[in-house]
Motif scaffolding. Structure first.
Motif, PDB file in Angstrom:
ATOM      1  N   ASN A 138       0.849  -1.179   0.000  1.00  0.00           N
ATOM      2  CA  ASN A 138       0.000   0.000   0.000  1.00  0.00           C
ATOM      3  C   ASN A 138       0.892   1.238   0.000  1.00  0.00           C
ATOM      4  N   ASP A 139       0.618   2.190  -0.873  1.00  0.00           N
ATOM      5  CA  ASP A 139       1.344   3.448  -0.896  1.00  0.00           C
ATOM      6  C   ASP A 139       0.431   4.550  -0.393  1.00  0.00           C
ATOM      7  N   VAL A 140       0.900   5.269   0.620  1.00  0.00           N
ATOM      8  CA  VAL A 140       0.133   6.342   1.251  1.00  0.00           C
ATOM      9  C   VAL A 140       0.796   7.667   0.908  1.00  0.00           C
ATOM     10  N   ARG A 141      -0.001   8.610   0.415  1.00  0.00           N
ATOM     11  CA  ARG A 141       0.518   9.943   0.096  1.00  0.00           C
ATOM     12  C   ARG A 141       0.252  10.878   1.267  1.00  0.00           C
ATOM     13  N   LEU A 142       1.328  11.444   1.799  1.00  0.00           N
ATOM     14  CA  LEU A 142       1.260  12.478   2.830  1.00  0.00           C
ATOM     15  C   LEU A 142       2.023  13.680   2.297  1.00  0.00           C
ATOM     16  N   ASP A 143       1.339  14.793   2.188  1.00  0.00           N
ATOM     17  CA  ASP A 143       1.927  15.973   1.550  1.00  0.00           C
ATOM     18  C   ASP A 143       2.465  15.558   0.176  1.00  0.00           C
ATOM     19  N   VAL A 146       5.376   9.844  -0.659  1.00  0.00           N
ATOM     20  CA  VAL A 146       4.661   8.567  -0.736  1.00  0.00           C
ATOM     21  C   VAL A 146       5.381   7.603   0.198  1.00  0.00           C
ATOM     22  N   LEU A 147       4.632   7.038   1.127  1.00  0.00           N
ATOM     23  CA  LEU A 147       5.186   6.089   2.087  1.00  0.00           C
ATOM     24  C   LEU A 147       4.595   4.713   1.823  1.00  0.00           C
ATOM     25  N   ARG A 148       5.452   3.742   1.694  1.00  0.00           N
ATOM     26  CA  ARG A 148       5.021   2.359   1.489  1.00  0.00           C
ATOM     27  C   ARG A 148       4.682   1.732   2.831  1.00  0.00           C
ATOM     28  N   ASN A 149       3.542   1.029   2.871  1.00  0.00           N
ATOM     29  CA  ASN A 149       3.247   0.177   4.009  1.00  0.00           C
ATOM     30  C   ASN A 149       2.562  -1.079   3.485  1.00  0.00           C
ATOM     31  N   TYR A 150       2.151  -1.939   4.392  1.00  0.00           N
ATOM     32  CA  TYR A 150       1.564  -3.225   4.007  1.00  0.00           C
ATOM     33  C   TYR A 150       0.260  -3.422   4.742  1.00  0.00           C
ATOM     34  N   ILE A 151      -0.772  -3.742   3.991  1.00  0.00           N
ATOM     35  CA  ILE A 151      -2.025  -4.142   4.614  1.00  0.00           C
ATOM     36  C   ILE A 151      -1.839  -5.598   5.009  1.00  0.00           C
ATOM     37  N   MET A 152      -1.980  -5.846   6.310  1.00  0.00           N
ATOM     38  CA  MET A 152      -1.721  -7.181   6.840  1.00  0.00           C
ATOM     39  C   MET A 152      -2.943  -7.656   7.627  1.00  0.00           C
ATOM     40  N   GLU A 153      -3.138  -8.975   7.613  1.00  0.00           N
ATOM     41  CA  GLU A 153      -4.257  -9.575   8.324  1.00  0.00           C
ATOM     42  C   GLU A 153      -3.806 -10.809   9.080  1.00  0.00           C
ATOM     43  N   LYS A 154      -4.523 -11.070  10.137  1.00  0.00           N
ATOM     44  CA  LYS A 154      -4.322 -12.286  10.929  1.00  0.00           C
ATOM     45  C   LYS A 154      -5.694 -12.909  11.129  1.00  0.00           C
ATOM     46  N   GLU A 155      -5.869 -14.103  10.596  1.00  0.00           N
ATOM     47  CA  GLU A 155      -7.136 -14.793  10.721  1.00  0.00           C
ATOM     48  C   GLU A 155      -7.107 -15.699  11.940  1.00  0.00           C
ATOM     49  N   ILE A 156      -8.170 -15.667  12.694  1.00  0.00           N
ATOM     50  CA  ILE A 156      -8.281 -16.486  13.892  1.00  0.00           C
ATOM     51  C   ILE A 156      -9.227 -17.651  13.611  1.00  0.00           C
TER      52      ILE A 156
END
Length: 154
Positions: free
Chosen positions: A134-139, A142-152
């Motif tokens: 995921n790339d997030v634009r602030l001002d 662009v900052l890269r992050n990761y959409i992460m999930e944990k299934e229970i």
């Protein structure tokens, strides 16, 4: 060390810990300009809005002798919004304890977060998997992050 519920009086200290942690811990993964935008150097973090968002979620803090050493918050949906540990308390299991505490307090079949490049390995060790980059634009950054999930599985 003790975990307790976030209180309104913790607001300024959590903002300071957030800023200091981002600046001190993420420099191997993000540029100085990206860190400046993320940590709020180019914008003012509004304490009232910050506090309201923490109060709206299940929010906890870790204290060591009256010093804030970490904090985290999770929405009722299981979305982990913030997780920050003081720069001098990294690698001591505080983040793990905060996440485990929130996962115990917020019952969900799936937990999720947007993890920074720096935090991704931690979340993978906690059983989260990358759903997508995921790339997030602030001002103008662009900052890269990761959409992460944990299934229970219950």
């Amino acid at each position: 060390m003790e975990i307790r519920v976030y209180q309104e009086s913790d607001c300024e200290e959590t903002i300071q810990l957030f800023r200091e942690t981002v600046v001190a811990i993420t420099s191997k993964d993000y540029t100085a300009s990206q860190i400046s935008v993320w940590a709020g150097d180019r914008k003012i973090i509004e304490p009232t809005k910050w506090n309201q968002s923490l109060l709206a979620n299940q929010s906890i803090v870790m204290m060591e002798k009256n010093q804030l050493v970490g904090f985290a918050d999770m929405a009722s949906s299981g979305y982990l919004d913030r997780l920050y540990v003081h720069k001098e308390y990294q690698g001591m299991g505080i983040a793990r304890k905060l996440v485990q505490e929130l996962e115990g307090l917020v019952k969900s079949d799936r937990y999720s977060t947007h993890a920074s490049i720096t935090a991704r390995p931690f979340f993978e060790r906690m059983g989260y998997r990358v759903v997508k980059e995921n790339d997030v634009r602030l001002d103008n950054e662009v900052l890269r992050n990761y959409i992460m999930e944990k299934e229970i599985i219950r």
